[in-house]
Design a protein around this motif. Structure first.
Motif, mmCIF file in Angstrom:
data_model
loop_
_atom_site.group_PDB
_atom_site.id
_atom_site.type_symbol
_atom_site.label_atom_id
_atom_site.label_comp_id
_atom_site.label_asym_id
_atom_site.label_seq_id
_atom_site.Cartn_x
_atom_site.Cartn_y
_atom_site.Cartn_z
ATOM 1 N N THR A 91 0.863 -1.180 0.000
ATOM 2 C CA THR A 91 0.000 0.000 0.000
ATOM 3 C C THR A 91 0.900 1.229 0.000
ATOM 4 N N TRP A 93 1.600 2.939 2.375
ATOM 5 C CA TRP A 93 2.407 2.942 3.604
ATOM 6 C C TRP A 93 3.764 2.289 3.378
ATOM 7 N N ILE A 96 5.883 4.938 2.043
ATOM 8 C CA ILE A 96 6.364 5.843 3.097
ATOM 9 C C ILE A 96 7.543 5.217 3.838
ATOM 10 N N ALA A 97 7.434 3.915 4.136
ATOM 11 C CA ALA A 97 8.510 3.237 4.875
ATOM 12 C C ALA A 97 9.823 3.277 4.091
#
Lengths: 124, 156
Positions: A91, A93, A96-97
């Protein structure tokens, strides 16, 4: 450790982070080319670390040698973590990581360059 | 934000995403905590091994903060009530630590002449150390309803 190479890696880390930030903004998971880019960057950092270790063995004295060597090992860790999280988290996310770990690599590379050049007699 | 079926213990990771709508924020927090654990523990290891006598309190604190980050990361990686408890405790201690040390480092700089991760509210780390425990506690609070017995025991 080669300074020009080092600053190139730093810039590459920031560009990768920007690319991933855009990917997250678009609500998309990390794509194949981004994973490959991260792997290439990790490989290039490994080459830089090997060059630096050889230079230290051959007598180059960076400032705070122990700290320098710790950073040299530590700089190899964030991207594998980010890549792994991006692969299991399909996703935005995950984007972002990996974006965060790319920024961390750039910051660590800056710190390495500072330590390398503060007591150096020239480019390694 | 309740998960009706969180999967069986040792669940297949491919089903995990559908089972846990909060896995994304959780994994970003894992990345943040893992990196800060690495940063703080490495820093402490270098400080303690090379110049412990210069500032034993600050360097011990560096190690302590690193272990707290590690505990928080572990609590977020492993799931279940015990792991949640560890994460709650670690994030709370972390928030308390960064606030207390942040204040002390400004008003009593002699006690902390050498930087730790928490000095000046983590200004050396773009203030992430003071933001991170708030994010962690917010996440734990937000996902408290997910604490169901059907939750996978281990997951990433």
């Amino acid at each position: 450790m080669n300074s020009v190479f080092g600053y190139s890696l730093l810039t590459a880390g920031l560009l990768l982070a920007a690319w991933l930030g855009l990917q997250s903004y678009r609500r998309r998971a990390v794509n194949g080319p981004q994973i490959i880019a991260a792997l290439v960057l990790e490989g290039a950092i490994l080459v830089q670390s090997v060059i630096a270790v050889i230079a230290v063995i051959n007598g180059h004295e960076p400032a705070e040698k122990v700290t320098f060597l710790a950073y040299l090992g530590g700089v190899l860790l964030p991207l594998p973590l980010g890549i792994q999280l991006a692969r299991i988290e399909r996703t935005r996310w995950g984007s972002i990581a990996l974006c965060f770990t790319s920024v961390v690599v750039a910051v660590m590379m800056l710190r390495l360059l500072q330590l390398w050049n503060s007591h150096s007699t020239g480019f390694g | 934000m309740t998960t009706p079926t969180a999967g069986e213990p040792a669940a297949a990771t491919s089903d995990e995403r559908a089972a846990d709508p909060n896995s994304g924020p959780r994994r970003v927090l894992i990345a943040l905590y893992a990196i800060f654990a690495l940063a703080a523990i490495s820093r402490a290891a270098v400080q303690i091994s090379t110049k412990f006598d210069e500032a034993p309190l600050a360097y011990s604190l560096s190690l302590f903060s690193g272990l707290v980050y590690l505990a928080a990361a572990t609590g977020l990686i492993l799931r279940g009530p015990v792991a949640r408890g560890i994460a709650w405790a670690a994030c709370s201690i972390e928030l308390l630590g960064v606030l207390v040390i942040g204040i002390l480092s400004i008003f009593d700089s002699n006690a902390f002449p050498h930087d730790t991760v928490w000095s000046r509210f983590g200004s050396g780390y773009v203030f992430i150390p003071v933001i991170l425990p708030v994010l962690g506690l917010w996440f734990l609070f937000h996902t408290r309803a997910d604490r169901a017995p059907t939750e996978p025991a281990v997951g990433r």
